[in-house]
Design an enzyme around this catalytic site. Structure first.
Site, PDB file in Angstrom:
ATOM      1  N   GLU A  95       0.819  -1.200   0.000  1.00  0.00           N
ATOM      2  CA  GLU A  95       0.000   0.000   0.000  1.00  0.00           C
ATOM      3  C   GLU A  95       0.865   1.268   0.000  1.00  0.00           C
ATOM      4  O   GLU A  95       1.825   1.368   0.744  1.00  0.00           O
ATOM      5  CB  GLU A  95      -0.933   0.012   1.206  1.00  0.00           C
ATOM      6  N   CYS A 159      -7.864  -2.225   8.144  1.00  0.00           N
ATOM      7  CA  CYS A 159      -6.503  -2.230   7.610  1.00  0.00           C
ATOM      8  C   CYS A 159      -6.000  -0.806   7.420  1.00  0.00           C
ATOM      9  O   CYS A 159      -4.906  -0.440   7.867  1.00  0.00           O
ATOM     10  CB  CYS A 159      -6.456  -2.982   6.283  1.00  0.00           C
ATOM     11  N   HIS A 183      -1.325  -5.966   1.869  1.00  0.00           N
ATOM     12  CA  HIS A 183      -2.553  -6.759   1.750  1.00  0.00           C
ATOM     13  C   HIS A 183      -2.227  -8.092   1.096  1.00  0.00           C
ATOM     14  O   HIS A 183      -1.468  -8.143   0.116  1.00  0.00           O
ATOM     15  CB  HIS A 183      -3.598  -6.009   0.918  1.00  0.00           C
TER      16      HIS A 183
END
Length: 219
Positions: A95, A159, A183
């Site tokens: 991310e 998250c 992820h």
């Protein structure tokens, strides 16, 4: 002697890896991967075993921030890597940012579903990941035949919330902290039990991916 000192310095880096408890009575891939890494440390990471910390976070949005603050205060890691499951993903996703938004389309473990609330009131809209060389990490995983990519959207659920708390901690408490979020796809057992149409990745491959990412932080 210089080589010995360099090796000792690398092993002094403290790395914290976190996953999540399930939101229901099912499984959470991130918890299973964190437990696997902790209980069956990959050979690549064995030289650093005394510098690695593993934690599983609560799935309650209202206590998550305090739990993270207490954890970071206790461990004071140099690197923090969050892991979260992403149903429907067919590769590891690193991310790029976390945003100051909680908009849950599914309930958390305590039945909460905030609809547009900030993670931290009055804080910046978003923070960039501080995990270094993410593009190189994607290439590293792909070169080891592990599907991986960069992601521009960490979602608006737990998250993203955890990731935002890590980066907020860096911004306000520990400027030297390197924080990132990964992820991971569903695991085969989740496909068998509940998500028959979902892509998946074997836990051995997911753990190998995390081992490569962690190892790179030590050098």
């Amino acid at each position: 002697m210089l080589m010995l000192n360099s090796t000792l310095k690398m092993r002094d880096v403290k790395v914290l890896v976190t996953g999540f408890k399930p939101n229901d009575d099912g499984l959470n891939a991130s918890e299973l991967v964190v437990n696997s890494l902790q209980n069956h440390l990959p050979e690549l990471l064995r030289p650093y075993k005394d510098c690695l910390y593993f934690r599983v976070l609560p799935g309650n949005t209202h206590i998550l921030g305090q739990a993270i603050a207490e954890m970071l205060t206790e461990i004071a890691p140099d690197v923090c890597i969050g892991i979260g499951q992403a149903r429907g993903y067919n590769r590891i996703a690193l991310e790029r940012m976390a945003k100051n938004l909680r908009y849950f389309v599914t309930l958390d473990s305590a039945g909460n579903a905030p609809k547009g609330e900030p993670v931290v009131t009055g804080a910046p809209t978003a923070y960039w990941s501080s995990l270094p060389e993410q593009e190189e990490l994607v290439s590293l995983l792909n070169n080891h035949t592990i599907p991986a990519r960069l992601s521009n959207d960490c979602g608006t659920h737990l998250c993203n919330q955890a990731f935002y708390h890590y980066l907020r901690w860096q911004a306000t408490q520990q400027p030297t902290l390197k924080a990132g979020f990964v992820h991971i796809p569903a695991l085969p057992e989740q496909v068998i039990q509940a998500w028959s149409e979902s892509p998946f990745m074997p836990i051995s491959m997911t753990c190998h991916a995390l081992a490569l990412i962690i190892d790179r932080q030590m050098t």
